[in-house]
Design an enzyme around this catalytic site. Structure first.
Site, short mmCIF file in Angstrom:
data_model
loop_
_atom_site.label_atom_id
_atom_site.label_comp_id
_atom_site.label_asym_id
_atom_site.label_seq_id
_atom_site.Cartn_x
_atom_site.Cartn_y
_atom_site.Cartn_z
N HIS A 142 32.34 14.59 35.82
CA HIS A 142 33.53 15.44 35.70
C HIS A 142 34.54 15.19 36.83
O HIS A 142 35.66 15.70 36.78
CB HIS A 142 33.15 16.93 35.72
N ASP A 178 25.40 12.93 28.54
CA ASP A 178 25.34 14.30 29.08
C ASP A 178 25.98 15.23 28.04
O ASP A 178 26.92 14.83 27.34
CB ASP A 178 26.13 14.33 30.39
N HIS A 180 27.96 17.57 28.24
CA HIS A 180 29.35 17.91 28.49
C HIS A 180 30.24 16.66 28.43
O HIS A 180 29.78 15.55 28.70
CB HIS A 180 29.49 18.60 29.86
N ASP A 270 21.04 17.43 29.71
CA ASP A 270 21.37 18.82 29.34
C ASP A 270 21.72 18.99 27.87
O ASP A 270 22.04 20.10 27.44
CB ASP A 270 22.47 19.39 30.24
#
Ligand SMILES: [Zn+2]
Length: 368
Positions: A142, A178, A180, A270
């Site tokens: 991120h 991931d 996200h 995740d």
């Protein structure tokens, strides 16, 4: 001969205190107990443990690389942003966003994480193709060139990729599974024709000032980079079957057409079915398949050069088991550990229609 996998780890990454509160938010006076921030050292300790004690332990070559240098970090990040991180007094605990916390030792941990990622990519990027993994925190995907976001400060993959490019690498693909959206990596390479960025994620959209990107297929890149960013926003609840279909029908053909010299996987767990920070349902078997597919893809298109860099994964036990599953798949080995939590159904409705829709929207956006 069994395959081998180099694992880069530095104990410095454990010294990045993120505190406790209401999950990732500050503590509440309404509640008696504060819980550890989800991005904590314990999760990495559990991952390290399962690799040291599990069935692939004999195939792992552990090493510790030095911290990343200022010159290496500057190839991806803006100087003023790095200066602002460095200027935070080391004794202080600071929230850069509501959820992105750092404290004493964090600068060393961040630079150690980037250093392990650099070493993993250097190891993978050899003429005869090697497998490597960096067990690191804080995560990086991120982090944008000039902004922290979502527990991330330095973009470990971006820094490692730029180090390899400075040493002659020309074309690379990043596959981010991931749960996200890998918005920081997307941002860093959005106008770059030589780096293909692909993110598979739950469809969470933008989440605040530091995450303005939507993760939709319409974000296809800009200028010379148009068509070289692919967002695969999976429906919440997506499990093994969805990820398998997305990989086989979109990820693999797009990577093969791009013809990279190296593949880097932003390897978070995740998307697992028990993660407190995601709404997707991948099991150990699903991660095993993803790892296996990533190695096969690297073998087909870039002489087996494959580096995996740890990102999220917050279910303290299950994320560690899913990491084992991923790396067993990467090594072409059996799963070797029975899944203690394989009892939830895998939603399969509408998978192909969703992938068809994502592919259509992306191709349209990429041909603007
Ligand atoms: Zn994540």
């Amino acid at each position: 001969m069994p395959q081998r996998l180099a694992v880069y780890f530095s104990p410095l990454v454990l010294h990045h205190p993120t505190g406790a509160g209401v999950f990732e938010a500050p503590a509440s006076s309404l509640l008696e107990l504060a819980e550890a921030h989800p991005e904590n050292a314990e999760r990495i300790s559990n991952m390290r443990s399962v690799l040291l004690k599990g069935p692939i332990a004999d195939q792992l070559d552990w090493a510790e690389a030095p911290v990343a240098s200022a010159e290496q970090m500057l190839r991806f990040h803006d100087a003023a942003y790095l200066d602002s991180l460095r200027a935070i007094p080391d004794g202080e605990s600071v929230r850069l966003t509501e959820t992105t916390v750092l404290g004493p030792g964090s600068w060393q941990a961040m630079t150690a994480a980037a250093g392990q990622a650099i070493a993993a990519v250097r190891h993978a990027w050899q003429p005869d193709g090697k497998l490597a993994y960096a067990l690191v925190r804080p995560p990086g995907h991120h982090a944008q060139p000039a902004m922290a976001d979502g527990y991330c400060f330095l973009n470990n993959i971006g820094i490692a990729l730029e180090d390899a490019r400075a040493r002659g690498l020309r074309r690379a693909a990043v596959i981010d599974w991931d749960v996200h959206h890998g918005n920081g990596t997307q941002e860093g390479y959005y106008r770059d024709p030589d780096v293909l960025t692909i993110s598979l994620h739950m469809d969470h959209g933008s989440w605040g000032a530091n995450h303005p990107q939507s993760g939709a297929p319409e974000e296809a890149g800009e200028a010379d980079g148009l068509g070289h960013n692919l967002n695969i926003a999976l429906a919440c609840g997506s499990g093994d079957a969805s990820y398998r279909a997305a990989f086989d029908r979109l990820v693999a053909p797009v990577v093969e057409e791009f013809a990279p010299e190296l593949i880097i996987v932003a390897c978070g767990q995740d998307a697992n079915q028990f993660d407190p920070n995601g709404r997707n349902c991948v099991t150990m078997a699903g991660f095993h398949e993803l790892g296996d597919r990533a190695r096969q893809l690297a073998t087909r298109c870039c002489r087996g050069r494959l580096a995996l860099i740890q990102e999220g994964g917050y279910a303290l036990s299950y994320a560690a088991l899913c990491l084992h599953a991923t790396l067993a798949g990467v090594l072409g080995e059996e799963l070797g550990i029975s899944d203690p939590l394989a009892f939830l159904p895998d939603p399969t409705d509408g998978i192909d229609a969703r992938i068809d829709d994502l592919a259509r929207r992306w191709r349209l956006a990429a041909s603007r």
